[in-house]
Scaffold this active site. Structure first.
Site, PDB file in Angstrom:
ATOM      1  N   LYS A 173      46.323  38.376  31.924  1.00 42.09           N
ATOM      2  CA  LYS A 173      45.796  38.792  33.252  1.00 42.09           C
ATOM      3  C   LYS A 173      46.489  38.122  34.085  1.00 42.09           C
ATOM      4  CE  LYS A 173      41.501  40.808  34.887  1.00 42.09           C
ATOM      5  NZ  LYS A 173      40.023  40.575  34.879  1.00 42.09           N
TER       6      LYS A 173
HETATM    7  C1  E4P Z   1      38.623  43.091  36.438  1.00 42.42           C
HETATM    8  O1  E4P Z   1      38.803  42.735  35.474  1.00 42.42           O
HETATM    9  C2  E4P Z   1      37.247  42.063  37.159  1.00 42.42           C
HETATM   10  O2  E4P Z   1      36.993  41.097  35.984  1.00 42.42           O
HETATM   11  C3  E4P Z   1      36.061  42.514  37.530  1.00 42.42           C
HETATM   12  O3  E4P Z   1      36.121  44.144  37.151  1.00 42.42           O
HETATM   13  C4  E4P Z   1      35.753  42.177  38.803  1.00 42.42           C
HETATM   14  O4  E4P Z   1      34.346  42.826  39.219  1.00 42.42           O
HETATM   15  P1  E4P Z   1      33.412  42.593  40.264  1.00 42.42           P
HETATM   16  O5  E4P Z   1      33.836  42.815  41.539  1.00 42.42           O
HETATM   17  O6  E4P Z   1      31.987  43.111  39.887  1.00 42.42           O
HETATM   18  O7  E4P Z   1      33.178  40.852  40.035  1.00 42.42           O
END
Ligand code: E4P
Length: 218
Positions: A87
């Protein structure tokens, strides 16, 4: 649409996996910290633990912000397990790193996507997934679903292979709308996934069936 769970919590991952409808996992540094997973080796071990539960892509985020650092960290992460997806944050350094990983056959998830332009250059760099953050856009009175529809249109125009991974999903209606738009994947919390199964008429209907069966068999 593929279902990923967005957590580093082993119990939630195990429970979602047992449903038989889980396709993968996404994590991020905040989710790891929430579970109290700190220290380089513990974090790496935690990714391996997750990979040993779910047979599907598991996103592991780099912490470095420069190209060389992202490459070295990402190559190490991808060597942990065949299902690791590196990522990478949406920055220009991140775009260079994604291009590098793509040329080496290493899968990537370009995270922190908040505009169609960002999704376009991530696809051009060869990202395997882009993660538009639906809920965080909604939080600032912007329409996260409109962004996903815009990315869908652009990717379809040019037949990009990059998969749209709707992230920051907060509730079951987000999941349903993502499926209507044609998002390839959604990642959300266990609560939102489980909520899809609920309907009061299902609950009352089942209660009635069981009560009638009990009457006839008493
Ligand atoms: C994406 O991969 C992130 O881990 C995640 O979806 C962020 O979500 P949040 O806005 O609930 O922190």
């Amino acid at each position: 649409m593929k279902f990923f769970i967005d957590t580093a919590n082993i119990d939630d991952i195990t429970e979602a996996n047992a449903l038989g409808i889980l396709d993968g996992v996404t994590t991020n540094p905040s989710l790891m910290a929430k579970e109290g997973i700190t220290g380089q080796q513990n974090i790496l071990n935690h990714y391996i633990d997750i990979c040993n539960i779910v047979d599907g892509p598991v996103s592991a985020e780099v912490i470095a912000t420069d190209f060389e650092g992202m490459v070295s960290e990402g190559e190490h992460l991808s060597g942990l397990h065949k299902n690791i997806v590196v990522k990478v944050p949406m920055t220009l350094e991140g775009i260079k790193a994604i291009k590098h990983f793509s040329s080496k056959g290493i899968k990537t998830n370009c995270t922190l996507i908040f505009s169609a332009g960002q999704a376009l250059i991530a696809a051009k760099a060869g990202a395997s997934y882009v993660s538009p953050f639906l809920g965080r856009l909604d939080d600032i009175s912007s329409n996260g679903l409109d962004l996903i529809a815009q990315i869908r249109l652009i990717y379809d125009n040019y037949a990009y292979d990059t998969e749209i991974l709707a992230a920051s999903v907060r509730h079951p209606m987000h999941i349903i709308h993502c499926a209507e738009i044609g998002s390839d994947v959604m990642t959300g919390p266990l609560k939102a996934i489980k909520a899809l199964a609920n309907h009061p008429l299902t609950t009352s209907g089942l209660e009635q069936f069981l009560a009638d069966h009990a009457k006839g068999n008493s």
